[in-house]
Enzyme design. Structure first.
Site, short mmCIF file in Angstrom:
data_model
loop_
_atom_site.label_atom_id
_atom_site.label_comp_id
_atom_site.label_asym_id
_atom_site.label_seq_id
_atom_site.Cartn_x
_atom_site.Cartn_y
_atom_site.Cartn_z
N CYS A 111 -4.71 -0.63 -5.82
CA CYS A 111 -3.91 -1.05 -4.68
C CYS A 111 -2.43 -0.63 -4.83
O CYS A 111 -2.14 0.55 -4.72
CB CYS A 111 -4.09 -2.55 -4.47
N ARG A 164 0.40 2.67 3.64
CA ARG A 164 0.39 1.30 3.11
C ARG A 164 -0.08 0.30 4.17
O ARG A 164 0.16 0.50 5.36
CB ARG A 164 1.79 0.91 2.63
N HIS A 205 -9.36 -4.42 -5.19
CA HIS A 205 -9.03 -5.17 -6.40
C HIS A 205 -10.28 -5.52 -7.22
O HIS A 205 -10.82 -6.62 -7.07
CB HIS A 205 -8.33 -6.49 -6.02
N GLU A 233 -10.43 -6.32 -10.19
CA GLU A 233 -10.11 -7.39 -11.15
C GLU A 233 -10.31 -8.78 -10.55
O GLU A 233 -10.36 -9.76 -11.28
CB GLU A 233 -8.67 -7.23 -11.66
N1 GLN Z 1 0.59 -3.72 0.47
C1 GLN Z 1 1.03 -3.67 -0.90
C2 GLN Z 1 2.02 -2.54 -1.09
O1 GLN Z 1 2.17 -1.73 -0.23
C3 GLN Z 1 -0.14 -3.50 -1.85
C4 GLN Z 1 -1.03 -4.70 -1.76
C5 GLN Z 1 -1.81 -4.99 -2.99
O2 GLN Z 1 -1.57 -4.46 -4.07
N2 GLN Z 1 -2.74 -5.88 -2.84
O3 GLN Z 1 2.63 -2.49 -2.11
#
Ligand code: GLN
Length: 212
Positions: free
Chosen positions: A82, A113, A178, A180
């Site tokens: 992410c 993003r 994610h 994790e």
């Molecule tokens: N939206 C976040 C970003 O742009 C990332 C979100 C996440 O790691 N769950 O940094």
């Protein structure tokens, strides 16, 4: 053999990665990486989810940007989830509102993003991976980036039906979700085995959704 692996511990879901990694057989220790000296001691690095603009700023503040880029160029295996993926990306689509992080540019993908919506739009999706056999992996998406483009050396490991959600370029892996948070060690383990950090145990990675 036991390996020392690191979790970039500037911001984000560091404990979740650490708690999963200590369950992976063959891992000797998990180091929270905050200094260039820490970085020298790890055989692989996990870059957690969080907020990529903050991580980008802290990489500079902790003087980690150059050492991290050097180690990645030298072949340090990296597993980025992410915000971690955004941090490694070659290109980030400029955001219409506000500041963008400065990515390291080491993984040949273009990302947008927050393209799956806001925190309240978080969702889970069962995915299939070539290294995990038939059993599905439950992927948790939270304010996830969308991968808009992948370079010629980037291999797509899984998609959401439309866009790649897990990719690798050599020893650098990037996931928009994610792993994790699912309590499932199989992707962490597959990454460590396929990059040679841990010896391969054929068949074990795909054995069961909660293996280990
Ligand atoms: N939206 C976040 C970003 O742009 C990332 C979100 C996440 O790691 N769950 O940094």
């Amino acid at each position: 053999m036991s390996a020392t692996v690191g979790v970039l511990a500037l911001q984000g879901d560091v404990p979740e990665h650490r708690d999963l990694l200590v369950r992976v057989p063959g891992i000797g220790s998990v180091l929270e990486v905050r200094t260039p000296e820490h970085l020298e001691r790890v055989g692989a690095l996990f870059l957690p989810g969080g907020e990529s603009t903050t991580v980008s700023r802290l990489l500079d503040e902790f003087q980690l940007r150059e050492p991290l880029l050097r180690r990645l160029r030298e072949g340090l295996p990296a597993f980025a989830t992410c915000a971690g993926l955004i941090t490694l990306a070659k290109e980030i689509e400029p955001s219409p509102h506000g500041r963008d992080p400065s990515p390291l540019g080491i993984l040949d993908v273009r990302v947008r993003r927050n393209d799956y919506g806001r925190q309240v739009d978080s969702f889970e999706l069962p995915l299939r991976f070539p290294g995990l056999g038939e059993a599905e992996f439950l992927a948790v998406f939270i304010r996830a980036p969308r991968i808009l483009r992948t370079g010629p050396r980037v291999e797509v490991l899984a998609t959401d039906g439309k866009s790649p959600v897990a990719v690798r370029e050599g020893r650098i892996w990037g996931l928009t979700f994610h792993p994790e948070l699912a309590g499932d060690i199989r992707l962490h383990r597959w990454f460590l085995e396929s990059t040679g950090v841990l010896p391969s145990a054929p068949g074990v990675a795909g054995a069961s959704p909660r293996a280990g």
